[in-house]
Every structure is written in structure tokens, then in C-alpha cells.
Write a protein that holds these residues in place. Structure first.
Motif, PDB file in Angstrom:
ATOM      1  N   VAL A 260      46.986  70.554  81.179  1.00  0.00           N
ATOM      2  CA  VAL A 260      46.266  71.062  82.339  1.00  0.00           C
ATOM      3  C   VAL A 260      45.109  70.138  82.703  1.00  0.00           C
ATOM      4  O   VAL A 260      44.916  69.778  83.876  1.00  0.00           O
ATOM      5  CB  VAL A 260      45.762  72.497  82.079  1.00  0.00           C
ATOM      6  N   ASP A 261      44.323  69.718  81.705  1.00  0.00           N
ATOM      7  CA  ASP A 261      43.166  68.871  81.976  1.00  0.00           C
ATOM      8  C   ASP A 261      43.568  67.546  82.615  1.00  0.00           C
ATOM      9  O   ASP A 261      42.912  67.064  83.541  1.00  0.00           O
ATOM     10  CB  ASP A 261      42.372  68.614  80.701  1.00  0.00           C
ATOM     11  N   ARG A 262      44.658  66.947  82.118  1.00  0.00           N
ATOM     12  CA  ARG A 262      45.072  65.660  82.684  1.00  0.00           C
ATOM     13  C   ARG A 262      45.602  65.838  84.103  1.00  0.00           C
ATOM     14  O   ARG A 262      45.340  65.013  84.987  1.00  0.00           O
ATOM     15  CB  ARG A 262      46.124  64.977  81.806  1.00  0.00           C
ATOM     16  N   LEU A 263      46.354  66.903  84.333  1.00  0.00           N
ATOM     17  CA  LEU A 263      46.882  67.135  85.676  1.00  0.00           C
ATOM     18  C   LEU A 263      45.762  67.404  86.673  1.00  0.00           C
ATOM     19  O   LEU A 263      45.795  66.915  87.803  1.00  0.00           O
ATOM     20  CB  LEU A 263      47.875  68.300  85.659  1.00  0.00           C
ATOM     21  N   VAL A 264      44.766  68.166  86.277  1.00  0.00           N
ATOM     22  CA  VAL A 264      43.630  68.428  87.170  1.00  0.00           C
ATOM     23  C   VAL A 264      42.902  67.127  87.493  1.00  0.00           C
ATOM     24  O   VAL A 264      42.553  66.862  88.653  1.00  0.00           O
ATOM     25  CB  VAL A 264      42.672  69.460  86.555  1.00  0.00           C
ATOM     26  N   LEU A 265      42.680  66.297  86.479  1.00  0.00           N
ATOM     27  CA  LEU A 265      42.039  65.009  86.702  1.00  0.00           C
ATOM     28  C   LEU A 265      42.881  64.144  87.641  1.00  0.00           C
ATOM     29  O   LEU A 265      42.357  63.503  88.565  1.00  0.00           O
ATOM     30  CB  LEU A 265      41.835  64.284  85.369  1.00  0.00           C
ATOM     31  N   ALA A 266      44.186  64.149  87.422  1.00  0.00           N
ATOM     32  CA  ALA A 266      45.073  63.344  88.256  1.00  0.00           C
ATOM     33  C   ALA A 266      45.020  63.783  89.712  1.00  0.00           C
ATOM     34  O   ALA A 266      44.747  62.967  90.616  1.00  0.00           O
ATOM     35  CB  ALA A 266      46.507  63.440  87.720  1.00  0.00           C
ATOM     36  N   TYR A 267      45.260  65.055  89.963  1.00  0.00           N
ATOM     37  CA  TYR A 267      45.315  65.525  91.344  1.00  0.00           C
ATOM     38  C   TYR A 267      43.978  65.385  92.052  1.00  0.00           C
ATOM     39  O   TYR A 267      43.941  65.159  93.272  1.00  0.00           O
ATOM     40  CB  TYR A 267      45.812  66.973  91.395  1.00  0.00           C
ATOM     41  N   SER A 268      42.886  65.485  91.321  1.00  0.00           N
ATOM     42  CA  SER A 268      41.575  65.329  91.949  1.00  0.00           C
ATOM     43  C   SER A 268      41.335  63.899  92.420  1.00  0.00           C
ATOM     44  O   SER A 268      40.392  63.637  93.171  1.00  0.00           O
ATOM     45  CB  SER A 268      40.463  65.766  90.990  1.00  0.00           C
TER      46      SER A 268
ATOM     47  N   ALA B  86      41.888  59.784  80.813  1.00  0.00           N
ATOM     48  CA  ALA B  86      41.358  58.899  81.852  1.00  0.00           C
ATOM     49  C   ALA B  86      42.521  58.272  82.607  1.00  0.00           C
ATOM     50  O   ALA B  86      43.642  58.182  82.100  1.00  0.00           O
ATOM     51  CB  ALA B  86      40.485  57.811  81.241  1.00  0.00           C
ATOM     52  N   PHE B  87      42.232  57.849  83.846  1.00  0.00           N
ATOM     53  CA  PHE B  87      43.176  57.086  84.656  1.00  0.00           C
ATOM     54  C   PHE B  87      42.475  55.835  85.167  1.00  0.00           C
ATOM     55  O   PHE B  87      41.256  55.828  85.366  1.00  0.00           O
ATOM     56  CB  PHE B  87      43.661  57.912  85.858  1.00  0.00           C
ATOM     57  N   PRO B  88      43.232  54.776  85.405  1.00  0.00           N
ATOM     58  CA  PRO B  88      42.630  53.582  86.006  1.00  0.00           C
ATOM     59  C   PRO B  88      42.316  53.817  87.481  1.00  0.00           C
ATOM     60  O   PRO B  88      42.745  54.805  88.083  1.00  0.00           O
ATOM     61  CB  PRO B  88      43.719  52.520  85.840  1.00  0.00           C
ATOM     62  N   ASP B  89      41.581  52.904  88.065  1.00  0.00           N
ATOM     63  CA  ASP B  89      41.285  52.949  89.493  1.00  0.00           C
ATOM     64  C   ASP B  89      42.596  52.906  90.281  1.00  0.00           C
ATOM     65  O   ASP B  89      43.389  51.972  90.124  1.00  0.00           O
ATOM     66  CB  ASP B  89      40.413  51.736  89.856  1.00  0.00           C
ATOM     67  N   PRO B  90      42.870  53.916  91.114  1.00  0.00           N
ATOM     68  CA  PRO B  90      44.131  53.927  91.860  1.00  0.00           C
ATOM     69  C   PRO B  90      44.364  52.696  92.724  1.00  0.00           C
ATOM     70  O   PRO B  90      45.510  52.354  93.020  1.00  0.00           O
ATOM     71  CB  PRO B  90      44.004  55.189  92.720  1.00  0.00           C
ATOM     72  N   HIS B  91      43.310  52.012  93.127  1.00  0.00           N
ATOM     73  CA  HIS B  91      43.475  50.821  93.948  1.00  0.00           C
ATOM     74  C   HIS B  91      44.158  49.683  93.183  1.00  0.00           C
ATOM     75  O   HIS B  91      44.571  48.699  93.795  1.00  0.00           O
ATOM     76  CB  HIS B  91      42.117  50.328  94.455  1.00  0.00           C
ATOM     77  N   THR B  92      44.272  49.799  91.873  1.00  0.00           N
ATOM     78  CA  THR B  92      44.862  48.730  91.065  1.00  0.00           C
ATOM     79  C   THR B  92      46.362  48.901  90.851  1.00  0.00           C
ATOM     80  O   THR B  92      46.986  48.105  90.159  1.00  0.00           O
ATOM     81  CB  THR B  92      44.184  48.642  89.689  1.00  0.00           C
ATOM     82  N   GLY B  93      46.963  49.948  91.432  1.00  0.00           N
ATOM     83  CA  GLY B  93      48.369  50.232  91.191  1.00  0.00           C
ATOM     84  C   GLY B  93      49.327  49.305  91.919  1.00  0.00           C
ATOM     85  O   GLY B  93      48.921  48.409  92.680  1.00  0.00           O
ATOM     86  N   GLU B  94      50.618  49.513  91.685  1.00  0.00           N
ATOM     87  CA  GLU B  94      51.663  48.723  92.313  1.00  0.00           C
ATOM     88  C   GLU B  94      51.800  49.097  93.797  1.00  0.00           C
ATOM     89  O   GLU B  94      51.363  50.170  94.212  1.00  0.00           O
ATOM     90  CB  GLU B  94      52.996  48.972  91.598  1.00  0.00           C
ATOM     91  N   PRO B  95      52.437  48.237  94.608  1.00  0.00           N
ATOM     92  CA  PRO B  95      52.608  48.537  96.036  1.00  0.00           C
ATOM     93  C   PRO B  95      53.321  49.855  96.314  1.00  0.00           C
ATOM     94  O   PRO B  95      53.057  50.504  97.327  1.00  0.00           O
ATOM     95  CB  PRO B  95      53.428  47.343  96.544  1.00  0.00           C
ATOM     96  N   ASP B  96      54.234  50.273  95.412  1.00  0.00           N
ATOM     97  CA  ASP B  96      54.939  51.538  95.617  1.00  0.00           C
ATOM     98  C   ASP B  96      54.132  52.743  95.140  1.00  0.00           C
ATOM     99  O   ASP B  96      54.590  53.875  95.229  1.00  0.00           O
ATOM    100  CB  ASP B  96      56.305  51.525  94.934  1.00  0.00           C
ATOM    101  N   GLY B  97      52.929  52.489  94.616  1.00  0.00           N
ATOM    102  CA  GLY B  97      52.070  53.581  94.174  1.00  0.00           C
ATOM    103  C   GLY B  97      52.086  53.828  92.685  1.00  0.00           C
ATOM    104  O   GLY B  97      51.268  54.601  92.187  1.00  0.00           O
TER     105      GLY B  97
END
Length: 217
Positions: free
Chosen positions: A33-41, A12-23
Motif C-alpha cells: 500500500v505504501d509503495r503504491l500510494v507513493l507511486a500514484y502521488s 523510493a522511486f527515481p525522478d520520473p523525468h529520467t525514465g525511458e521514452p515509453d515511460g
């Protein structure tokens, strides 16, 4: 704003809107593979200096720099080069050679902040074996003189790195990619970050929510 610690056993990943200003969004996890696919999606990608430490850093900037295939800018000099047939482009013929060149050309692997280390290379090779990562090769005769690689999901291409051994060979690769994507209905080339090189090729900024609307279609 917060940077999340990922658990290798929990995909799982957190909501991208919660990240730092630099991303910067999260640390840890793995390069499966599964984590990378989830990330890029979700527009998230790994990017960390392998010489500085082994902790994986995950980024998801809210400001995205992209190229729309139909809007690729081909300068007069590049049009002349394309029409000269000095180079030719292929797809997925030499993925390993391309990613290796991207990691080493110009001594990149010896520089501070070098990110394309053995773990990352192995991860993208696994994606390629699953048909989820592609390469574009540029040849002059039988010599590989440039190219690029990235992740392919749906109608989008998530560019990771490019290299050029001869003048404008990486630009030639990007033009070949854009033209191929346009021919098959591809919507977007994600450049991740702005560079003068990519801006000259037609790159533009869009916000994250617009970006997600495009890659999810």
C-alpha cells in the motif's frame, strides 16, 4: 535515460523525468500500500505481463492522457441512454466483482500481456480496504453489466481498468464517475494511455509537469 532497480526494503522511486521514452521508469520493489500510494502521488503506476514474468514494471509517461470531469463528452446517444434509466450506477458496492470482471472479460486473463493477475488484484483490494481505491458499478436490474475501478488520491482519480458486458455500459460508468467528481470538486481523471474510446469521451493530452501541478493541488 535509465531504468532503476528498486529495493523491496527501500521505499523510493527515481525522478520520473529520467525514465525511458515509453515511460518505463523502474523494475522490482513490491505492491505494498505504501509503495503504491507513493507511486500514484507521482503519476507512477505498475504495469507488467504476469504471464511473462514476475518482475514488477513501473511506468510514468511524460505525456499524460486525462479527462477533466467538467469536460466529459456525453454524446447524443449516451445522453439518450442516461435519460432512459436503463442502467443505474453505484459506487463501491461490488469492488471485488468489478476488478474480477476487468481481469477476465473477453478472455483478457488468457491473452499474452495480461497484466491484471492475482498479485495486482490483491494489491488493489488492499487499497480499497484503506479507502484508496474505488469502483463504479453499472447495473441493469440486478445484473452487473459494466464498471470501472481506480485509485483515489486527493482530488484525482487514477483509472486502472473498465469492462462492459452490455452496449455502452463502461461509458455510462465513466460519465457517472465524472459527474460525481465534478460534484465533489474532483480535478482530474488519469486515463494513463490514449484509446479511441477515451478520446471520444473527451480525453486530452497534457505534459507531465502540468499533470503534477494538478494532482498536487
Amino acid at each position: 535515460m535509465a531504468v532503476w532497480q528498486l529495493d523491496k526494503d527501500y521505499l523510493a522511486f527515481p525522478d520520473p523525468h529520467t525514465g525511458e521514452p515509453d515511460g518505463l521508469l523502474a523494475v522490482g520493489g513490491d505492491l505494498s500500500v505504501d509503495r503504491l500510494v507513493l507511486a500514484y502521488s507521482h503519476g507512477i503506476f505498475p504495469w507488467y505481463g504476469f504471464k511473462e514474468g514476475n518482475e514488477i514494471l513501473w511506468f510514468c509517461p511524460m505525456d499524460r492522457f486525462v479527462i477533466f470531469p467538467k469536460k466529459i463528452h456525453v454524446s447524443h446517444s449516451m445522453r439518450t441512454l442516461v435519460n432512459s434509466h436503463r442502467y443505474r450506477a453505484t459506487f463501491d458496492r461490488s469492488f471485488d466483482e468489478v476488478i474480477s470482471a476487468c481481469s477476465k472479460v473477453g478472455g483478457r486473463d488468457r491473452q499474452c500481456g495480461a497484466w491484471l493477475g492475482s498479485d495486482m488484484i490483491a494489491a488493489y483490494r488492499r487499497l480499497h480496504e484503506r479507502g484508496l481505491a474505488r469502483s463504479v458499478e453499472v447495473w441493469e436490474g440486478d445484473s452487473l453489466v459494466g464498471g470501472l475501478y481506480g485509485v483515489t488520491l486527493g482530488c484525482s482519480f487514477f483509472g486502472e481498468s473498465m469492462f462492459s458486458l452490455h452496449p455502452s455500459a463502461s461509458k455510462y460508468a465513466l460519465i457517472a464517475l465524472a459527474r460525481w467528481m465534478e460534484s465533489v470538486g474532483g480535478r482530474l481523471i488519469d486515463c494513463q494511455f490514449e484509446t479511441p474510446h477515451l478520446r471520444s469521451m473527451g480525453g486530452e493530452h497534457i505534459d507531465y509537469d502540468t499533470y503534477m501541478g494538478l494532482i498536487m493541488e
